[in-house]
Design a protein around this motif. Structure first.
Motif, PDB file in Angstrom:
ATOM      1  N   TYR A   1       1.046  -1.220  -0.011  1.00 12.43           N
ATOM      2  CA  TYR A   1       0.036  -0.222  -0.240  1.00 12.43           C
ATOM      3  C   TYR A   1       0.568   0.782  -0.102  1.00 12.43           C
ATOM      4  CZ  TYR A   1      -3.076   3.643   1.309  1.00 12.43           C
ATOM      5  OH  TYR A   1      -4.246   4.730   1.960  1.00 12.43           O
ATOM      6  N   SER A   2       1.703   1.045   0.541  1.00 10.63           N
ATOM      7  CA  SER A   2       2.809   2.507   1.141  1.00 10.63           C
ATOM      8  C   SER A   2       2.890   3.174  -0.845  1.00 10.63           C
ATOM      9  CB  SER A   2       4.341   2.018   0.961  1.00 10.63           C
ATOM     10  OG  SER A   2       5.157   3.200   1.966  1.00 10.63           O
ATOM     11  N   PRO A   3       4.020   2.451  -1.575  1.00 10.32           N
ATOM     12  CA  PRO A   3       3.964   3.307  -2.906  1.00 10.32           C
ATOM     13  C   PRO A   3       2.898   4.162  -3.696  1.00 10.32           C
ATOM     14  CG  PRO A   3       5.132   1.351  -3.221  1.00 10.32           C
ATOM     15  CD  PRO A   3       4.428   1.506  -1.440  1.00 10.32           C
ATOM     16  N   ILE A   4       1.478   3.344  -3.466  1.00 13.53           N
ATOM     17  CA  ILE A   4       0.467   3.728  -4.051  1.00 13.53           C
ATOM     18  C   ILE A   4      -0.342   5.371  -3.258  1.00 13.53           C
ATOM     19  CG2 ILE A   4      -2.097   3.134  -3.460  1.00 13.53           C
ATOM     20  CD1 ILE A   4      -1.347   0.249  -4.252  1.00 13.53           C
ATOM     21  N   LYS A   5      -0.289   5.427  -1.702  1.00 17.03           N
ATOM     22  CA  LYS A   5      -0.003   6.533  -0.739  1.00 17.03           C
ATOM     23  C   LYS A   5       0.867   7.473  -1.067  1.00 17.03           C
ATOM     24  CE  LYS A   5      -0.879   7.884   3.707  1.00 17.03           C
ATOM     25  NZ  LYS A   5      -0.515   8.025   4.684  1.00 17.03           N
ATOM     26  N   LEU A   6       2.699   6.887  -1.165  1.00 14.31           N
ATOM     27  CA  LEU A   6       2.784   8.195  -1.872  1.00 14.31           C
ATOM     28  C   LEU A   6       2.879   8.868  -3.272  1.00 14.31           C
ATOM     29  CD1 LEU A   6       5.952   6.287  -0.914  1.00 14.31           C
ATOM     30  CD2 LEU A   6       4.994   8.034   0.639  1.00 14.31           C
ATOM     31  N   ARG A   7       2.257   8.030  -4.342  1.00 11.31           N
ATOM     32  CA  ARG A   7       1.382   8.451  -4.984  1.00 11.31           C
ATOM     33  C   ARG A   7       0.808   9.739  -5.260  1.00 11.31           C
ATOM     34  NH1 ARG A   7       3.788   9.934 -10.480  1.00 11.31           N
ATOM     35  NH2 ARG A   7       2.396   9.117 -12.462  1.00 11.31           N
ATOM     36  N   LYS A   8      -0.023   8.295  -4.691  1.00 12.03           N
ATOM     37  CA  LYS A   8      -1.256   9.426  -4.064  1.00 12.03           C
ATOM     38  C   LYS A   8      -1.418  10.850  -4.200  1.00 12.03           C
ATOM     39  CE  LYS A   8      -6.152   9.331  -2.291  1.00 12.03           C
ATOM     40  NZ  LYS A   8      -7.057   8.423  -1.771  1.00 12.03           N
ATOM     41  N   GLU A   9      -0.428  10.460  -2.783  1.00  8.99           N
ATOM     42  CA  GLU A   9      -0.121  12.039  -1.856  1.00  8.99           C
ATOM     43  C   GLU A   9       0.826  13.404  -3.136  1.00  8.99           C
ATOM     44  OE1 GLU A   9       2.027  11.779   1.718  1.00  8.99           O
ATOM     45  OE2 GLU A   9       0.457  10.803   1.916  1.00  8.99           O
ATOM     46  N   LEU A  10       1.797  13.133  -4.024  1.00  7.83           N
ATOM     47  CA  LEU A  10       2.877  13.748  -4.714  1.00  7.83           C
ATOM     48  C   LEU A  10       1.039  14.301  -5.816  1.00  7.83           C
ATOM     49  CD1 LEU A  10       4.517  14.577  -6.285  1.00  7.83           C
ATOM     50  CD2 LEU A  10       4.710  12.447  -7.059  1.00  7.83           C
ATOM     51  N   LEU A  11      -0.030  13.008  -6.319  1.00 14.55           N
ATOM     52  CA  LEU A  11      -0.563  13.578  -7.576  1.00 14.55           C
ATOM     53  C   LEU A  11      -1.398  14.389  -6.656  1.00 14.55           C
ATOM     54  CD1 LEU A  11      -1.173  10.565  -9.259  1.00 14.55           C
ATOM     55  CD2 LEU A  11       0.172  12.396 -10.304  1.00 14.55           C
ATOM     56  N   LYS A  12      -1.870  14.553  -5.455  1.00 15.46           N
ATOM     57  CA  LYS A  12      -3.216  15.762  -5.296  1.00 15.46           C
ATOM     58  C   LYS A  12      -1.870  16.870  -4.368  1.00 15.46           C
ATOM     59  CE  LYS A  12      -5.807  16.167  -1.374  1.00 15.46           C
ATOM     60  NZ  LYS A  12      -6.132  14.941  -0.256  1.00 15.46           N
ATOM     61  N   ASN A  13      -1.074  16.953  -3.439  1.00 17.59           N
ATOM     62  CA  ASN A  13      -0.608  18.172  -3.301  1.00 17.59           C
ATOM     63  C   ASN A  13       0.877  18.414  -4.368  1.00 17.59           C
ATOM     64  OD1 ASN A  13      -2.488  17.938  -1.399  1.00 17.59           O
ATOM     65  ND2 ASN A  13      -0.316  16.099  -0.051  1.00 17.59           N
ATOM     66  N   ARG A  14       0.932  17.734  -5.056  1.00 19.74           N
ATOM     67  CA  ARG A  14       2.047  18.619  -6.340  1.00 19.74           C
ATOM     68  C   ARG A  14       3.383  18.670  -5.749  1.00 19.74           C
ATOM     69  NH1 ARG A  14       1.359  16.555 -11.223  1.00 19.74           N
ATOM     70  NH2 ARG A  14      -0.569  17.480 -12.105  1.00 19.74           N
ATOM     71  N   VAL A  15       3.276  18.157  -4.193  1.00 20.31           N
ATOM     72  CA  VAL A  15       4.775  17.923  -3.751  1.00 20.31           C
ATOM     73  C   VAL A  15       4.999  16.674  -2.871  1.00 20.31           C
ATOM     74  CG1 VAL A  15       5.339  18.467  -1.240  1.00 20.31           C
ATOM     75  CG2 VAL A  15       4.160  20.355  -2.451  1.00 20.31           C
ATOM     76  N   CYS A  16       6.281  16.163  -3.300  1.00 19.26           N
ATOM     77  CA  CYS A  16       6.909  14.821  -3.452  1.00 19.26           C
ATOM     78  C   CYS A  16       7.081  15.203  -1.677  1.00 19.26           C
ATOM     79  CB  CYS A  16       8.477  15.105  -3.273  1.00 19.26           C
ATOM     80  SG  CYS A  16       9.583  13.353  -2.676  1.00 19.26           S
ATOM     81  N   PRO A  17       6.441  13.978  -1.131  1.00 16.21           N
ATOM     82  CA  PRO A  17       6.423  13.108   0.514  1.00 16.21           C
ATOM     83  C   PRO A  17       7.639  13.018   0.990  1.00 16.21           C
ATOM     84  CG  PRO A  17       5.260  11.986  -0.318  1.00 16.21           C
ATOM     85  CD  PRO A  17       5.641  12.661  -1.563  1.00 16.21           C
ATOM     86  N   ILE A  18       8.509  12.976   0.138  1.00 16.74           N
ATOM     87  CA  ILE A  18       9.707  12.501   1.182  1.00 16.74           C
ATOM     88  C   ILE A  18      10.853  13.095   0.950  1.00 16.74           C
ATOM     89  CG2 ILE A  18      11.697  10.160   0.420  1.00 16.74           C
ATOM     90  CD1 ILE A  18       9.505   8.647  -1.366  1.00 16.74           C
ATOM     91  N   CYS A  19      10.206  13.949  -0.105  1.00 15.68           N
ATOM     92  CA  CYS A  19      12.117  15.417  -0.284  1.00 15.68           C
ATOM     93  C   CYS A  19      11.778  16.609   0.084  1.00 15.68           C
ATOM     94  CB  CYS A  19      13.027  15.279  -1.346  1.00 15.68           C
ATOM     95  SG  CYS A  19      11.901  15.414  -3.074  1.00 15.68           S
ATOM     96  N   ASP A  20       9.653  16.717   0.362  1.00 10.59           N
ATOM     97  CA  ASP A  20       9.399  18.067   0.279  1.00 10.59           C
ATOM     98  C   ASP A  20       9.492  19.324  -1.716  1.00 10.59           C
ATOM     99  OD1 ASP A  20       7.787  17.682   1.923  1.00 10.59           O
ATOM    100  OD2 ASP A  20       9.487  18.966   3.267  1.00 10.59           O
ATOM    101  N   ARG A  21      10.234  18.474  -2.617  1.00 16.08           N
ATOM    102  CA  ARG A  21      10.617  18.768  -4.046  1.00 16.08           C
ATOM    103  C   ARG A  21       8.608  19.312  -4.472  1.00 16.08           C
ATOM    104  NH1 ARG A  21      13.443  16.473  -9.335  1.00 16.08           N
ATOM    105  NH2 ARG A  21      12.969  17.937  -9.929  1.00 16.08           N
ATOM    106  N   VAL A  22       8.597  20.165  -4.725  1.00 14.18           N
ATOM    107  CA  VAL A  22       7.666  21.169  -5.490  1.00 14.18           C
ATOM    108  C   VAL A  22       7.770  20.693  -6.874  1.00 14.18           C
ATOM    109  CG1 VAL A  22       6.023  22.949  -5.254  1.00 14.18           C
ATOM    110  CG2 VAL A  22       7.083  22.990  -3.750  1.00 14.18           C
ATOM    111  N   PHE A  23       6.635  20.423  -7.351  1.00 13.32           N
ATOM    112  CA  PHE A  23       6.280  19.547  -9.486  1.00 13.32           C
ATOM    113  C   PHE A  23       5.057  21.287  -9.569  1.00 13.32           C
ATOM    114  CE2 PHE A  23       7.575  15.843  -7.181  1.00 13.32           C
ATOM    115  CZ  PHE A  23       9.473  15.791  -8.100  1.00 13.32           C
ATOM    116  N   GLU A  24       5.884  21.119 -10.627  1.00 12.82           N
ATOM    117  CA  GLU A  24       4.945  22.664 -11.308  1.00 12.82           C
ATOM    118  C   GLU A  24       4.356  21.792 -12.358  1.00 12.82           C
ATOM    119  OE1 GLU A  24       5.881  26.306 -11.735  1.00 12.82           O
ATOM    120  OE2 GLU A  24       6.825  26.130  -9.598  1.00 12.82           O
TER     121      GLU A  24
END
Length: 61
Positions: A36-59
């Protein structure tokens, strides 16, 4: 054999069964978490546009 002996045997069986069930449940939970962990991380990335691991902002491009 008396009532006390049967009670001790029954209690031992219950405790061993509980321990086995707990160990199996923990292993199963760990496997589910790993899946489940990779799915949750991917979902957070797509929702917030911020990497949950390194806090890099994607535009968006």
């Amino acid at each position: 054999m008396g009532v006390i002996t049967y009670s001790i045997i029954l209690l031992s069986i219950v405790l061993v069964s509980y321990h086995i069930g707990r160990v199996v449940g923990q292993k199963q939970g760990l496997k589910n978490g790993i899946v489940y962990s990779p799915i949750k991380l991917r979902k957070e990335l797509l929702k917030n546009r911020v990497c949950p691991i390194c806090d890099r902002v994607f535009e968006e491009k």
